[in-house]
Design a protein around this motif. Structure first.
Motif, PDB file in Angstrom:
ATOM      1  N   GLU A  92       3.942  23.501  -2.131  1.00  0.00           N
ATOM      2  CA  GLU A  92       3.480  22.197  -1.898  1.00  0.00           C
ATOM      3  C   GLU A  92       3.850  21.195  -2.893  1.00  0.00           C
ATOM      4  N   TYR A  93       3.548  19.962  -2.537  1.00  0.00           N
ATOM      5  CA  TYR A  93       3.521  18.746  -3.473  1.00  0.00           C
ATOM      6  C   TYR A  93       2.849  17.689  -2.633  1.00  0.00           C
ATOM      7  N   VAL A  94       2.741  16.578  -3.501  1.00  0.00           N
ATOM      8  CA  VAL A  94       2.075  15.370  -2.964  1.00  0.00           C
ATOM      9  C   VAL A  94       2.840  14.347  -2.890  1.00  0.00           C
ATOM     10  N   GLU A  95       2.952  13.368  -1.946  1.00  0.00           N
ATOM     11  CA  GLU A  95       3.312  12.153  -1.832  1.00  0.00           C
ATOM     12  C   GLU A  95       2.310  10.972  -2.011  1.00  0.00           C
ATOM     13  N   TYR A  96       2.234  10.270  -2.979  1.00  0.00           N
ATOM     14  CA  TYR A  96       1.270   9.480  -3.369  1.00  0.00           C
ATOM     15  C   TYR A  96       1.721   7.982  -3.457  1.00  0.00           C
ATOM     16  N   GLU A  97       1.071   7.274  -2.324  1.00  0.00           N
ATOM     17  CA  GLU A  97       1.469   5.899  -2.395  1.00  0.00           C
ATOM     18  C   GLU A  97       0.190   5.065  -2.843  1.00  0.00           C
ATOM     19  N   GLY A  98       0.512   4.166  -3.991  1.00  0.00           N
ATOM     20  CA  GLY A  98      -0.427   3.527  -4.569  1.00  0.00           C
ATOM     21  C   GLY A  98       0.010   2.068  -5.033  1.00  0.00           C
ATOM     22  N   LYS A  99      -1.340   1.587  -5.552  1.00  0.00           N
ATOM     23  CA  LYS A  99      -1.117   0.153  -6.061  1.00  0.00           C
ATOM     24  C   LYS A  99      -1.541   0.258  -7.556  1.00  0.00           C
ATOM     25  N   ILE A 100      -0.577  -0.469  -8.442  1.00  0.00           N
ATOM     26  CA  ILE A 100      -0.687  -0.284  -9.755  1.00  0.00           C
ATOM     27  C   ILE A 100      -1.220  -1.656 -10.581  1.00  0.00           C
ATOM     28  N   GLN A 101      -2.305  -1.246 -11.346  1.00  0.00           N
ATOM     29  CA  GLN A 101      -2.975  -2.443 -12.068  1.00  0.00           C
ATOM     30  C   GLN A 101      -2.340  -2.084 -13.740  1.00  0.00           C
ATOM     31  N   ILE A 102      -1.945  -3.144 -14.285  1.00  0.00           N
ATOM     32  CA  ILE A 102      -1.767  -2.941 -15.742  1.00  0.00           C
ATOM     33  C   ILE A 102      -2.936  -3.102 -16.577  1.00  0.00           C
ATOM     34  N   SER A 103      -3.453  -2.307 -17.365  1.00  0.00           N
ATOM     35  CA  SER A 103      -4.395  -2.296 -18.060  1.00  0.00           C
ATOM     36  C   SER A 103      -4.182  -2.245 -19.741  1.00  0.00           C
ATOM     37  N   ASP A 134      -1.558   0.471 -30.935  1.00  0.00           N
ATOM     38  CA  ASP A 134      -0.230  -0.315 -30.796  1.00  0.00           C
ATOM     39  C   ASP A 134      -0.340  -1.334 -29.630  1.00  0.00           C
ATOM     40  N   PRO A 135       0.126  -2.640 -29.830  1.00  0.00           N
ATOM     41  CA  PRO A 135      -0.037  -3.522 -28.999  1.00  0.00           C
ATOM     42  C   PRO A 135       1.063  -3.434 -27.790  1.00  0.00           C
ATOM     43  N   ASN A 136       1.944  -2.686 -27.989  1.00  0.00           N
ATOM     44  CA  ASN A 136       2.761  -2.460 -26.986  1.00  0.00           C
ATOM     45  C   ASN A 136       2.591  -1.298 -25.856  1.00  0.00           C
ATOM     46  N   TYR A 137       1.574  -0.427 -26.210  1.00  0.00           N
ATOM     47  CA  TYR A 137       0.942   0.576 -25.476  1.00  0.00           C
ATOM     48  C   TYR A 137       0.073  -0.036 -24.622  1.00  0.00           C
ATOM     49  N   ILE A 138       0.351   0.202 -23.210  1.00  0.00           N
ATOM     50  CA  ILE A 138      -0.395   0.105 -21.985  1.00  0.00           C
ATOM     51  C   ILE A 138      -0.802   1.282 -21.317  1.00  0.00           C
ATOM     52  N   VAL A 139      -1.362   0.952 -20.225  1.00  0.00           N
ATOM     53  CA  VAL A 139      -1.721   1.857 -19.259  1.00  0.00           C
ATOM     54  C   VAL A 139      -1.861   1.419 -17.723  1.00  0.00           C
ATOM     55  N   LEU A 140      -0.956   2.120 -17.117  1.00  0.00           N
ATOM     56  CA  LEU A 140      -0.748   1.968 -15.672  1.00  0.00           C
ATOM     57  C   LEU A 140      -1.781   2.597 -14.832  1.00  0.00           C
ATOM     58  N   GLU A 141      -2.692   1.926 -14.160  1.00  0.00           N
ATOM     59  CA  GLU A 141      -3.873   2.437 -13.383  1.00  0.00           C
ATOM     60  C   GLU A 141      -3.453   2.580 -12.012  1.00  0.00           C
ATOM     61  N   ILE A 142      -3.427   3.498 -11.264  1.00  0.00           N
ATOM     62  CA  ILE A 142      -2.800   3.589 -10.057  1.00  0.00           C
ATOM     63  C   ILE A 142      -3.924   4.127  -8.876  1.00  0.00           C
ATOM     64  N   THR A 143      -4.191   3.221  -7.925  1.00  0.00           N
ATOM     65  CA  THR A 143      -5.171   3.498  -6.883  1.00  0.00           C
ATOM     66  C   THR A 143      -4.574   3.908  -5.771  1.00  0.00           C
ATOM     67  N   PRO A 144      -4.985   4.858  -5.178  1.00  0.00           N
ATOM     68  CA  PRO A 144      -4.250   5.669  -3.753  1.00  0.00           C
ATOM     69  C   PRO A 144      -4.428   4.719  -2.796  1.00  0.00           C
ATOM     70  N   ILE A 145      -3.310   4.385  -1.909  1.00  0.00           N
ATOM     71  CA  ILE A 145      -3.435   3.822  -0.757  1.00  0.00           C
ATOM     72  C   ILE A 145      -3.217   4.736   0.463  1.00  0.00           C
ATOM     73  N   GLN A 146      -2.560   5.721   0.154  1.00  0.00           N
ATOM     74  CA  GLN A 146      -2.195   6.917   0.816  1.00  0.00           C
ATOM     75  C   GLN A 146      -1.627   8.211   0.181  1.00  0.00           C
ATOM     76  N   ILE A 147      -2.357   9.349   0.663  1.00  0.00           N
ATOM     77  CA  ILE A 147      -1.807  10.664  -0.093  1.00  0.00           C
ATOM     78  C   ILE A 147      -1.717  11.475   0.832  1.00  0.00           C
ATOM     79  N   SER A 148      -0.278  12.081   0.869  1.00  0.00           N
ATOM     80  CA  SER A 148      -0.221  12.996   1.688  1.00  0.00           C
ATOM     81  C   SER A 148       0.211  14.382   0.954  1.00  0.00           C
ATOM     82  N   LEU A 149      -0.017  15.493   1.837  1.00  0.00           N
ATOM     83  CA  LEU A 149       0.078  16.810   1.309  1.00  0.00           C
ATOM     84  C   LEU A 149       1.194  17.406   2.228  1.00  0.00           C
ATOM     85  N   MET A 150       2.618  17.695   1.333  1.00  0.00           N
ATOM     86  CA  MET A 150       3.667  17.908   2.060  1.00  0.00           C
ATOM     87  C   MET A 150       4.229  19.574   1.612  1.00  0.00           C
TER      88      MET A 150
END
Length: 140
Positions: free
Chosen positions: A78-89, A112-128
């Motif tokens: 099993e694996y996950v296909e995750y479609e999402g939208k990214i917000q830079i934080s 560190d000023p170069n360290y950022i986080v990508l926050e990803i909110t799901p749009i669709q998640i599929s179990l494959m």
């Protein structure tokens, strides 16, 4: 498979598979790379530097496709296909929460000023690839 079972299986994969691919769009073409993820519920988080190409790509198109969970066992793995939208934080609280010593390979610390986080909110998640079943889409 019921929706609660699909959700539980997806959450288990997200919890136990921290490394996966992330695809973005670069010059109107797909561009993939491996990333390390943390999660909170169904939201994913990954660290990166402000100075990477992926930040430019995300600013141009904030949508992503992520693969997590495949262990190389073949049919039924099993694996996950995750479609999402990214917000830079640049949230100091989130950066401290996600910080771990391994990140010292790339950053001087959580401040560190170069360290950022990508926050990803799901749009669709599929179990494959669930053995014996068709792919299942989690109702969000």
């Amino acid at each position: 498979m019921s929706q609660p079972e699909v959700k539980a299986t997806i959450e288990n994969i997200l919890q136990n598979s921290s490394v996966g691919t992330m695809a973005t769009v670069q010059q109107n073409k797909p561009h993939s790379r491996y990333m390390t993820y943390s999660r909170n519920g169904l939201n994913l988080y990954t660290a990166t530097s402000k100075q990477t190409h992926k930040v430019e790509e995300i600013e141009g198109n904030p949508f992503t496709h992520i693969l997590l969970g495949y262990e190389g066992e073949g049919f039924g793995d099993e694996y996950v296909e995750y479609e999402g939208k990214i917000q830079i934080s640049d949230s100091k609280e989130l950066k401290k929460e996600l910080w771990n010593p391994y990140m010292e390979n790339w950053f001087e610390g959580p401040e560190d000023p170069n360290y950022i986080v990508l926050e990803i909110t799901p749009i669709q998640i599929s179990l494959m690839n669930k053995k014996g079943t068709e792919p299942k889409i989690l109702e969000l």
